[in-house]
Scaffold this motif. Structure first.
Motif, PDB file in Angstrom:
ATOM      1  N   THR A   7       0.840  -1.194   0.000  1.00 11.48           N
ATOM      2  CA  THR A   7       0.000   0.000   0.000  1.00 11.48           C
ATOM      3  C   THR A   7       0.876   1.245   0.000  1.00 11.48           C
ATOM      4  OG1 THR A   7      -1.779  -1.152   1.144  1.00 11.48           O
ATOM      5  CG2 THR A   7      -1.807   1.236   1.273  1.00 11.48           C
ATOM      6  N   SER A 141      -3.300   0.602  -3.471  1.00  9.40           N
ATOM      7  CA  SER A 141      -2.760  -0.697  -3.075  1.00  9.40           C
ATOM      8  C   SER A 141      -2.599  -1.617  -4.279  1.00  9.40           C
ATOM      9  CB  SER A 141      -3.680  -1.368  -2.048  1.00  9.40           C
ATOM     10  OG  SER A 141      -3.815  -0.574  -0.905  1.00  9.40           O
ATOM     11  N   ARG A 164       2.242  -4.744   3.792  1.00  5.06           N
ATOM     12  CA  ARG A 164       1.341  -4.653   4.965  1.00  5.06           C
ATOM     13  C   ARG A 164       1.389  -5.928   5.743  1.00  5.06           C
ATOM     14  NH1 ARG A 164      -3.843  -1.209   4.105  1.00  5.06           N
ATOM     15  NH2 ARG A 164      -4.543  -2.665   5.646  1.00  5.06           N
TER      16      ARG A 164
END
Length: 164
Positions: A7, A141, A164
Motif C-alpha cells: 500500500t 494498493s 502490509r
C-alpha cells in the motif's frame, strides 16, 4: 512470511508524473483489447498470467466487464509506443479480494518486453499515483505475486509502496 499486499499512502503527497517522449499515456479503450492481450501475455513468464493468447484476451474481457472490480477510468492508462499499445496499468475502485482495503487497487501493471527499460512502467505508475493524489484518494494498493519481477518490486518500493 511477508504479506504480498503493498500500500502507498497518498496523504499530503505531491507528485509529478513522469514523461517519456517516445511513449504516450492515454485512457483505455475496448479496441485496445487484442494489443493489450498480446502485451499481457508477453509481459509475464510462460503460464503465470495466461497460458495462451486466448486466455489473455479473456483476461482483458473480464477486466472490461468488471470481473475484478469496476475500473477507475481516471486511473487506468494505456502506454502506446509508435501508436501501438505496449502496456497498461489497470486500476479498480476497490479490491474484490481485500474487503478491509478502502481505496483504489492496481489489478495489473504490465509492459511488453520490447519496450522494457524505457521507463514505461514507471510512467504508468507515476501517472496513476498522481491521479490518485489529485482525486484525494488516501491510499493506492496492489498485490505482488509469482509473476512480479524484481524490477517491478523495486519500482513499487521506490514509489513508496510498503508491505502490509
Amino acid at each position: 512470511m511477508p504479506s504480498d499486499l503493498m500500500t502507498l499512502s497518498l496523504t499530503r503527497r505531491t507528485t509529478t508524473p513522469a514523461n517519456i517522449d517516445a511513449v504516450e499515456l492515454r485512457g483505455i479503450q475496448t479496441s485496445d483489447r487484442d494489443a493489450l492481450a498480446t502485451a499481457y501475455l508477453a509481459a509475464y513468464p510462460p503460464g503465470v498470467a495466461a497460458t495462451s493468447l486466448n486466455d489473455a484476451r479473456q483476461e482483458m474481457d473480464d477486466t472490461f466487464t468488471g470481473e475484478f472490480g469496476a475500473l477507475r477510468h481516471d486511473l487506468t492508462r494505456v502506454a502506446t509506443f509508435e501508436d501501438r499499445p505496449v502496456g497498461a496499468i489497470l486500476v479498480v475502485g476497490k479490491s474484490i479480494w481485500d474487503p478491509q482495503l478502502h481505496g483504489p487497487f492496481i489489478i495489473d501493471l504490465f509492459v511488453h518486453p520490447d519496450v522494457r527499460g524505457m521507463g514505461v512502467g514507471r510512467a504508468l505508475l507515476d501517472d496513476a499515483v498522481h491521479a490518485c493524489a489529485r482525486a484525494e484518494d488516501a491510499t493506492l494498493s496492489l498485490r505482488v505475486g509469482e509473476g512480479t519481477s524484481p524490477a517491478a518490486l523495486a519500482l513499487y518500493t521506490r514509489a513508496g509502496f510498503q508491505q502490509r
